[in-house]
Design a protein around this motif. Sequence first.
Motif, PDB file in Angstrom:
ATOM      1  N   MET A   1       0.851  -1.167   0.000  1.00 48.32           N
ATOM      2  CA  MET A   1       0.000   0.000   0.000  1.00 48.32           C
ATOM      3  C   MET A   1       0.897   1.230   0.000  1.00 48.32           C
ATOM      4  O   MET A   1       1.958   1.239   0.595  1.00 48.32           O
ATOM      5  CB  MET A   1      -0.882  -0.013   1.232  1.00 48.32           C
ATOM      6  N   ASN A   2       0.425   2.225  -0.661  1.00 43.74           N
ATOM      7  CA  ASN A   2       1.240   3.428  -0.751  1.00 43.74           C
ATOM      8  C   ASN A   2       0.353   4.652  -0.882  1.00 43.74           C
ATOM      9  O   ASN A   2      -0.856   4.582  -0.696  1.00 43.74           O
ATOM     10  CB  ASN A   2       2.214   3.308  -1.928  1.00 43.74           C
ATOM     11  N   GLU A   3       0.957   5.742  -1.210  1.00 48.47           N
ATOM     12  CA  GLU A   3       0.219   6.988  -1.345  1.00 48.47           C
ATOM     13  C   GLU A   3      -0.757   6.960  -2.521  1.00 48.47           C
ATOM     14  O   GLU A   3      -1.664   7.773  -2.592  1.00 48.47           O
ATOM     15  CB  GLU A   3       1.197   8.163  -1.492  1.00 48.47           C
ATOM     16  N   GLY A   4      -0.581   6.016  -3.434  1.00 52.39           N
ATOM     17  CA  GLY A   4      -1.489   5.914  -4.577  1.00 52.39           C
ATOM     18  C   GLY A   4      -2.925   5.675  -4.144  1.00 52.39           C
ATOM     19  O   GLY A   4      -3.854   6.298  -4.664  1.00 52.39           O
ATOM     20  N   GLU A   5      -3.113   4.756  -3.173  1.00 52.03           N
ATOM     21  CA  GLU A   5      -4.456   4.490  -2.678  1.00 52.03           C
ATOM     22  C   GLU A   5      -5.031   5.734  -2.014  1.00 52.03           C
ATOM     23  O   GLU A   5      -6.193   6.069  -2.186  1.00 52.03           O
ATOM     24  CB  GLU A   5      -4.469   3.327  -1.670  1.00 52.03           C
TER      25      GLU A   5
ATOM     26  N   ASP B   1       2.010 -11.990   2.191  1.00 54.12           N
ATOM     27  CA  ASP B   1       3.222 -11.900   2.990  1.00 54.12           C
ATOM     28  C   ASP B   1       3.430 -10.504   3.557  1.00 54.12           C
ATOM     29  O   ASP B   1       4.016 -10.337   4.613  1.00 54.12           O
ATOM     30  CB  ASP B   1       4.450 -12.301   2.175  1.00 54.12           C
ATOM     31  N   ALA B   2       2.923  -9.505   2.851  1.00 54.18           N
ATOM     32  CA  ALA B   2       3.118  -8.127   3.298  1.00 54.18           C
ATOM     33  C   ALA B   2       2.476  -7.884   4.659  1.00 54.18           C
ATOM     34  O   ALA B   2       2.948  -7.046   5.426  1.00 54.18           O
ATOM     35  CB  ALA B   2       2.553  -7.157   2.273  1.00 54.18           C
ATOM     36  N   LEU B   3       1.409  -8.617   4.970  1.00 52.10           N
ATOM     37  CA  LEU B   3       0.730  -8.412   6.250  1.00 52.10           C
ATOM     38  C   LEU B   3       1.592  -8.832   7.437  1.00 52.10           C
ATOM     39  O   LEU B   3       1.262  -8.539   8.571  1.00 52.10           O
ATOM     40  CB  LEU B   3      -0.609  -9.146   6.290  1.00 52.10           C
ATOM     41  N   GLN B   4       2.676  -9.525   7.178  1.00 53.55           N
ATOM     42  CA  GLN B   4       3.586  -9.897   8.260  1.00 53.55           C
ATOM     43  C   GLN B   4       4.394  -8.694   8.734  1.00 53.55           C
ATOM     44  O   GLN B   4       4.953  -8.708   9.815  1.00 53.55           O
ATOM     45  CB  GLN B   4       4.511 -11.027   7.809  1.00 53.55           C
ATOM     46  N   SER B   5       4.422  -7.657   7.954  1.00 53.41           N
ATOM     47  CA  SER B   5       5.142  -6.437   8.293  1.00 53.41           C
ATOM     48  C   SER B   5       4.261  -5.549   9.174  1.00 53.41           C
ATOM     49  O   SER B   5       3.125  -5.237   8.809  1.00 53.41           O
ATOM     50  CB  SER B   5       5.517  -5.691   7.012  1.00 53.41           C
ATOM     51  N   SER B   6       4.789  -5.120  10.297  1.00 56.10           N
ATOM     52  CA  SER B   6       4.001  -4.244  11.170  1.00 56.10           C
ATOM     53  C   SER B   6       3.742  -2.900  10.493  1.00 56.10           C
ATOM     54  O   SER B   6       2.696  -2.290  10.707  1.00 56.10           O
ATOM     55  CB  SER B   6       4.699  -4.051  12.515  1.00 56.10           C
ATOM     56  N   ARG B   7       4.655  -2.466   9.675  1.00 57.03           N
ATOM     57  CA  ARG B   7       4.472  -1.211   8.948  1.00 57.03           C
ATOM     58  C   ARG B   7       3.297  -1.327   7.982  1.00 57.03           C
ATOM     59  O   ARG B   7       2.445  -0.449   7.891  1.00 57.03           O
ATOM     60  CB  ARG B   7       5.749  -0.860   8.201  1.00 57.03           C
ATOM     61  N   PHE B   8       3.246  -2.433   7.245  1.00 57.16           N
ATOM     62  CA  PHE B   8       2.158  -2.664   6.299  1.00 57.16           C
ATOM     63  C   PHE B   8       0.834  -2.799   7.044  1.00 57.16           C
ATOM     64  O   PHE B   8      -0.190  -2.272   6.605  1.00 57.16           O
ATOM     65  CB  PHE B   8       2.426  -3.909   5.451  1.00 57.16           C
ATOM     66  N   GLN B   9       0.833  -3.478   8.176  1.00 61.25           N
ATOM     67  CA  GLN B   9      -0.386  -3.613   8.977  1.00 61.25           C
ATOM     68  C   GLN B   9      -0.898  -2.238   9.407  1.00 61.25           C
ATOM     69  O   GLN B   9      -2.104  -1.993   9.417  1.00 61.25           O
ATOM     70  CB  GLN B   9      -0.139  -4.492  10.199  1.00 61.25           C
ATOM     71  N   ARG B  10       0.018  -1.346   9.748  1.00 56.66           N
ATOM     72  CA  ARG B  10      -0.375   0.012  10.132  1.00 56.66           C
ATOM     73  C   ARG B  10      -0.993   0.752   8.947  1.00 56.66           C
ATOM     74  O   ARG B  10      -2.000   1.446   9.085  1.00 56.66           O
ATOM     75  CB  ARG B  10       0.831   0.783  10.668  1.00 56.66           C
ATOM     76  N   TYR B  11      -0.405   0.581   7.756  1.00 52.98           N
ATOM     77  CA  TYR B  11      -0.973   1.197   6.560  1.00 52.98           C
ATOM     78  C   TYR B  11      -2.398   0.692   6.324  1.00 52.98           C
ATOM     79  O   TYR B  11      -3.297   1.463   6.004  1.00 52.98           O
ATOM     80  CB  TYR B  11      -0.130   0.904   5.312  1.00 52.98           C
ATOM     81  N   VAL B  12      -2.584  -0.622   6.463  1.00 56.99           N
ATOM     82  CA  VAL B  12      -3.900  -1.219   6.252  1.00 56.99           C
ATOM     83  C   VAL B  12      -4.893  -0.667   7.267  1.00 56.99           C
ATOM     84  O   VAL B  12      -6.010  -0.276   6.924  1.00 56.99           O
ATOM     85  CB  VAL B  12      -3.834  -2.764   6.316  1.00 56.99           C
TER      86      VAL B  12
ATOM     87  N   ASP C   1      -9.710 -11.997   6.557  1.00 54.03           N
ATOM     88  CA  ASP C   1      -9.299 -13.349   6.140  1.00 54.03           C
ATOM     89  C   ASP C   1      -7.777 -13.477   6.132  1.00 54.03           C
ATOM     90  O   ASP C   1      -7.233 -14.482   6.607  1.00 54.03           O
ATOM     91  CB  ASP C   1      -9.846 -13.673   4.751  1.00 54.03           C
ATOM     92  N   ALA C   2      -7.100 -12.474   5.608  1.00 53.26           N
ATOM     93  CA  ALA C   2      -5.640 -12.513   5.545  1.00 53.26           C
ATOM     94  C   ALA C   2      -5.031 -12.499   6.948  1.00 53.26           C
ATOM     95  O   ALA C   2      -4.054 -13.207   7.214  1.00 53.26           O
ATOM     96  CB  ALA C   2      -5.107 -11.336   4.722  1.00 53.26           C
ATOM     97  N   THR C   3      -5.617 -11.723   7.834  1.00 56.28           N
ATOM     98  CA  THR C   3      -5.126 -11.658   9.209  1.00 56.28           C
ATOM     99  C   THR C   3      -5.343 -12.992   9.915  1.00 56.28           C
ATOM    100  O   THR C   3      -4.468 -13.460  10.648  1.00 56.28           O
ATOM    101  CB  THR C   3      -5.829 -10.526   9.974  1.00 56.28           C
ATOM    102  N   THR C   4      -6.486 -13.613   9.681  1.00 50.48           N
ATOM    103  CA  THR C   4      -6.781 -14.918  10.281  1.00 50.48           C
ATOM    104  C   THR C   4      -5.780 -15.960   9.805  1.00 50.48           C
ATOM    105  O   THR C   4      -5.308 -16.781  10.593  1.00 50.48           O
ATOM    106  CB  THR C   4      -8.222 -15.347   9.934  1.00 50.48           C
ATOM    107  N   GLU C   5      -5.441 -15.922   8.521  1.00 51.93           N
ATOM    108  CA  GLU C   5      -4.464 -16.873   7.978  1.00 51.93           C
ATOM    109  C   GLU C   5      -3.096 -16.685   8.636  1.00 51.93           C
ATOM    110  O   GLU C   5      -2.385 -17.659   8.852  1.00 51.93           O
ATOM    111  CB  GLU C   5      -4.351 -16.705   6.465  1.00 51.93           C
ATOM    112  N   LEU C   6      -2.733 -15.456   8.943  1.00 52.60           N
ATOM    113  CA  LEU C   6      -1.454 -15.205   9.609  1.00 52.60           C
ATOM    114  C   LEU C   6      -1.441 -15.808  11.016  1.00 52.60           C
ATOM    115  O   LEU C   6      -0.404 -16.265  11.492  1.00 52.60           O
ATOM    116  CB  LEU C   6      -1.168 -13.710   9.710  1.00 52.60           C
TER     117      LEU C   6
END
Length: 72
Positions: free
Chosen positions: A1-5, A29-40, A65-70
């Motif tokens: 996720m980035n500034e584009g969204e 795999d990106a959801l494993q990153s705490s930074r990416f989770q914060r963006y989400v 769903d993605a969080t549950t899979e993690l």
Amino acid sequence: MNEGERFQLLNGELEAAVTTAGLAVDGGDALQSSRFQRYVTDFQREVSAHPTNPAVQEFNDKVQDATTELDD
């Protein structure tokens, strides 16, 4: 996720922003990153003003769903 969204969202392109963000979540795999989770989380907060929009509902389901899979 980035500034584009965020740019799309600010320009009134809710569905495009949510679709783009959903593609990022699909990566998984990106959801494993705490930074990416914060963006989400931040993005979900921004689109929460549109809880009945089907694209937003689908995005939130996808994130859940993605969080549950993690957690498994």
